[in-house]
Design an enzyme around this catalytic site. Structure first.
Site, PDB file in Angstrom:
ATOM      1  N   ILE A  63       7.152  -4.279  -1.674  1.00  0.00           N
ATOM      2  CA  ILE A  63       7.131  -2.815  -1.751  1.00  0.00           C
ATOM      3  C   ILE A  63       6.995  -2.516  -3.244  1.00  0.00           C
ATOM      4  O   ILE A  63       7.735  -3.050  -4.067  1.00  0.00           O
ATOM      5  CB  ILE A  63       8.384  -2.183  -1.110  1.00  0.00           C
ATOM      6  CG1 ILE A  63       8.374  -0.652  -1.226  1.00  0.00           C
ATOM      7  CG2 ILE A  63       9.682  -2.753  -1.667  1.00  0.00           C
ATOM      8  CD1 ILE A  63       9.476   0.039  -0.374  1.00  0.00           C
ATOM      9  N   SER A  64       6.004  -1.705  -3.604  1.00  0.00           N
ATOM     10  CA  SER A  64       5.709  -1.473  -5.021  1.00  0.00           C
ATOM     11  C   SER A  64       6.889  -0.806  -5.719  1.00  0.00           C
ATOM     12  O   SER A  64       7.704  -0.127  -5.104  1.00  0.00           O
ATOM     13  CB  SER A  64       4.473  -0.581  -5.170  1.00  0.00           C
ATOM     14  OG  SER A  64       3.340  -1.173  -4.579  1.00  0.00           O
TER      15      SER A  64
END
Ligand code: SAH
Length: 213
Positions: A63-64
């Site tokens: 997840i960025s």
């Protein structure tokens, strides 16, 4: 699946952190304050959800980092009703941020496990993308083109030509370009044949993988 006042407090602080790092668009900061990021991660990472860091999700993906999500979203300059294409659905966090900004979102993911999981998960939180697609984002989504904005959330060794072709005149492609580290790059379509290119510093994403078959 709980979202509490304590979580909301942490999100307010996260929005302050990304603002201190240079995010100025109030609509982007509102979206960071709204999306319950802890629910997009494995519950064992819940304590870390509101740190400004990337984290592992399923299938070897990440997840960025919230700053990165905010940075790319700010570059897109999303207006309500815009048609936006995302390449790399992953956890769906970036998708949710775009939906908070009232975009009509199409998103493509090439890992079946993530595609299935995120397709079931987003509607549970009330997030309704126009379409989630299982497939290769290199090709874009010609049947729904042209787009006001296209955002690529994996590092691209080269710029996929079909994505440039699927932009409206005035539309923007925001894409990290490179190998181990990537340069955040924005292409604005000036006319049928002309694109303006701007670069915005170094980032580190998981690779954009092309399906050769
Ligand atoms: N936007 C996501 C980021 C996930 S990481 C989030 O907010 O969580 C990047 C994602 O891009 C991974 O899930 C990876 O499987 C996907 N990906 C890589 N190459 C792709 C391709 N060619 N087409 C579509 N998705 C791709």
């Amino acid at each position: 699946m709980k979202d509490t006042l304590r979580h909301k407090g942490k999100r307010n602080r996260l929005a302050e952190t990304v603002a201190e790092k240079g995010i100025t668009d109030p609509k982007v900061l509102d979206a960071i304050r709204s999306v319950p990021r802890h629910l997009f991660m494995d519950s064992s990472f819940e304590d870390h959800a509101y740190q400004d860091k990337a984290f592992p999700i399923a299938a070897g993906q990440t997840i960025s980092q919230p700053f990165t999500v905010a940075f790319q979203t700010q570059l897109l300059e999303v207006s309500p009703g815009d048609n936006i294409l995302e390449i790399g659905t992953g956890s769906g966090y970036q998708t949710a941020v775009l939906l908070e900004m009232k975009a009509r979102v199409y998103s493509i993911e090439r890992q079946l496990e993530l595609f299935k999981r995120t397709s079931l998960f987003l509607p549970k939180l009330g997030y309704r993308p126009k379409k989630l697609i299982f497939g290769d984002g290199y090709k874009g989504l010609p049947e729904e083109a042209p787009f006001d904005g296209i955002i690529v959330t994996a590092g691209a060794p080269e710029v996929p030509r079909p994505l440039l072709a699927q932009l409206k005149v005035g539309g923007r492609l925001v894409i990290p370009v490179g190998g181990a580290t990537q340069t955040m790059t924005m292409f604005t379509r000036k006319s049928a044949m002309e694109f303006e290119k701007k670069e915005f510093g170094e980032f580190r994403f998981v690779p954009l993988l092309e399906d050769k078959n």
